[in-house]
Write a protein that holds these residues in place. Structure first.
Motif, mmCIF file in Angstrom:
data_model
loop_
_atom_site.group_PDB
_atom_site.id
_atom_site.type_symbol
_atom_site.label_atom_id
_atom_site.label_comp_id
_atom_site.label_asym_id
_atom_site.label_seq_id
_atom_site.Cartn_x
_atom_site.Cartn_y
_atom_site.Cartn_z
ATOM 1 N N GLY A 223 -31.775 21.034 3.854
ATOM 2 C CA GLY A 223 -31.915 19.895 4.752
ATOM 3 C C GLY A 223 -31.854 18.592 3.988
ATOM 4 N N ARG A 224 -31.183 17.607 4.552
ATOM 5 C CA ARG A 224 -31.066 16.296 3.932
ATOM 6 C C ARG A 224 -31.220 15.212 5.001
ATOM 7 N NH1 ARG A 224 -31.493 18.612 -0.224
ATOM 8 N NH2 ARG A 224 -30.144 18.576 -2.069
ATOM 9 N N ILE A 225 -31.948 14.156 4.643
ATOM 10 C CA ILE A 225 -32.100 13.015 5.557
ATOM 11 C C ILE A 225 -31.015 11.985 5.303
ATOM 12 C CG2 ILE A 225 -33.645 11.146 6.260
ATOM 13 C CD1 ILE A 225 -35.985 12.914 5.525
ATOM 14 N N GLY A 226 -30.570 11.887 4.041
ATOM 15 C CA GLY A 226 -29.512 10.932 3.715
ATOM 16 C C GLY A 226 -30.031 9.586 3.272
ATOM 17 N N ILE A 227 -31.138 9.579 2.546
ATOM 18 C CA ILE A 227 -31.689 8.325 2.036
ATOM 19 C C ILE A 227 -31.988 8.468 0.547
ATOM 20 C CG2 ILE A 227 -32.700 7.578 4.226
ATOM 21 C CD1 ILE A 227 -35.379 8.675 3.275
ATOM 22 N N GLY A 228 -32.124 7.339 -0.126
ATOM 23 C CA GLY A 228 -32.504 7.312 -1.528
ATOM 24 C C GLY A 228 -33.632 6.324 -1.731
ATOM 25 N N PRO A 229 -34.386 6.467 -2.815
ATOM 26 C CA PRO A 229 -35.513 5.562 -3.057
ATOM 27 C C PRO A 229 -35.065 4.215 -3.609
ATOM 28 C CG PRO A 229 -35.331 7.117 -4.849
ATOM 29 C CD PRO A 229 -34.268 7.501 -3.839
ATOM 30 N N VAL A 230 -35.974 3.245 -3.577
ATOM 31 C CA VAL A 230 -35.694 1.947 -4.185
ATOM 32 C C VAL A 230 -35.616 2.094 -5.696
ATOM 33 C CG1 VAL A 230 -36.568 -0.385 -4.560
ATOM 34 C CG2 VAL A 230 -36.788 0.682 -2.303
#
Length: 377
Positions: A223-230
């Motif tokens: 599963g992937r949400i498709g976001i990355g951290p700052v």
């Protein structure tokens, strides 16, 4: 290019994982029994005919069985599956009877039984604490620094700068919490709570799915949400903090196991993902070929699995014995031996059926059934 560890390498890796973990598990039972004055007649790593062993000065036979898929400690007086007094036990001399498992109070018997899974969890905590001390702990804030195009996050309207506070009703403290939650829930629809600016907001999100293949040819749906951290943040961990992080991490892994079992029961996850000894052997060889860190991490994971599975309330397993002890504590008298006997038989049938099923699954994962179908066709 797909890499496959050789058969002998895989076999050695498997034995070096399972053998010590079985030894540690049974040593938990043995040490607790010895603490309470219970005589151990046999300590076996592996089942079946003895291939090597010796007898110590206390009269305990330490042995290796030819089938390295488990082990056992046989305490004095274990004359029936229920470990309850019977005429044969009553016929023992008083001094011998005092050293038997049945002669001990209920609370001591419960500790002896629980000590096996407990020491498996303790080993995993020690390993994970060591990792935390050596590599630090991730403290990356759950603030979005990147939103992939046409991703689950983009479709749900999430934006750079949003701070996610909860997903699926579970609070989120770090970015790793998000990744761990999504990883085992591909294509599930969940609620996401977040803060944009100073205003709290909520959106529904369908977790995306990616299909990956590792260097050994194993394929996964994640599963992937498709976001990355700052900005990734990792902080050092002190020697005093490490055990607490090990405990926390072990609890998280147990929680993921419970979630995964729930998904299989409810049909959200394929039962084909259940694996047995053959798949454990395969993974052992693969992880050992990757390096010692990955291999030791696998040992921690399997140790948690061993402790968790043994605590399930299934007769024949430690959890089944603990269940009957709990009933005995409530009723203030033991469960009738014939009831335990039937439960023991039912548990044996269930475990054998599960072992057969996961072996069939393992052979299917290795392509055995496809090969046979091709030969027949």
């Amino acid at each position: 290019m797909i890499e496959t560890p050789g058969f002998l390498f895989t076999l050695v890796a498997f034995i070096l994982v399972l053998g010590p973990l079985v030894f540690v598990h049974e040593m938990g039972h043995y040490l607790a029994g010895r603490w309470f004055g219970v005589k151990a007649e046999a300590f076996s790593v592996g089942f079946g005919r003895e291939i090597a062993g010796f007898t110590d000065r206390r009269g305990t036979r330490w042995q290796f069985g030819w089938l390295p898929l488990g082990g056992y400690v046989r305490f004095a007086g274990d004359m029936n599956p229920a470990s309850q007094p019977d005429p044969e036990w009553l016929a023992l001399p008083a001094a011998e009877r005092a050293q038997t498992f049945q002669a001990k109070p209920l609370w001591q018997r419960a500790i002896v039984v629980a000590a096996g899974p407990a020491i498996n969890f303790a080993l995993a905590i020690l390993i994970l604490a060591g990792f935390a001390y050596a590599y630090g702990q991730s403290k990356t804030l759950p603030v979005i620094g990147l939103v992939a195009e046409q991703s689950a996050a983009a479709n749900a309207g999430l934006q750079v700068g949003d701070r996610i506070t909860a997903i699926g009703g579970r609070s989120v403290e770090t970015f790793d919490d998000l990744a761990s939650y999504a990883r085992i829930r591909p294509q599930e629809r969940v609620r996401v709570d977040y803060v944009r600016g100073d205003a709290p907001a909520t959106t529904d999100l369908q977790i995306g799915v990616v299909r990956e293949q590792d260097r050994f040819g194993n394929q996964f749906e994640l599963g992937r949400i498709g976001i990355g951290p700052v900005e990734p943040v990792r902080v050092p961990v002190s020697l005093l903090q490490a055990p607490l992080i090990g405990i926390e991490r072990t609890g998280e892994i147990v929680g993921m196991m419970v979630d995964t079992i729930g998904q299989i029961i409810t049909g959200r996850r394929s039962i084909d993902e259940l694996g047995g000894p053959l798949r454990i052997a395969q993974v052992s060889g693969q992880q050992m070929s990757l390096g010692m860190v990955e291999y030791v991490g696998l040992i921690a994971l399997i140790s948690i699995n061993l402790g968790f599975i043994n605590l399930l309330p299934v007769p024949m397993l430690d959890g089944g014995h603990l269940l009957f002890y709990a009933i005995e504590a409530v009723r203030r008298r033991p469960v009738k031996p014939e009831v335990f006997e039937w439960a023991f038989r039912g548990g044996l049938v269930a475990l054998l059926a599960l072992m057969f099923f996961v072996t069939v699954n393992d052979l299917g994962a290795f392509g055995v059934w496809r090969s046979l179908a091709g030969l027949i066709g």
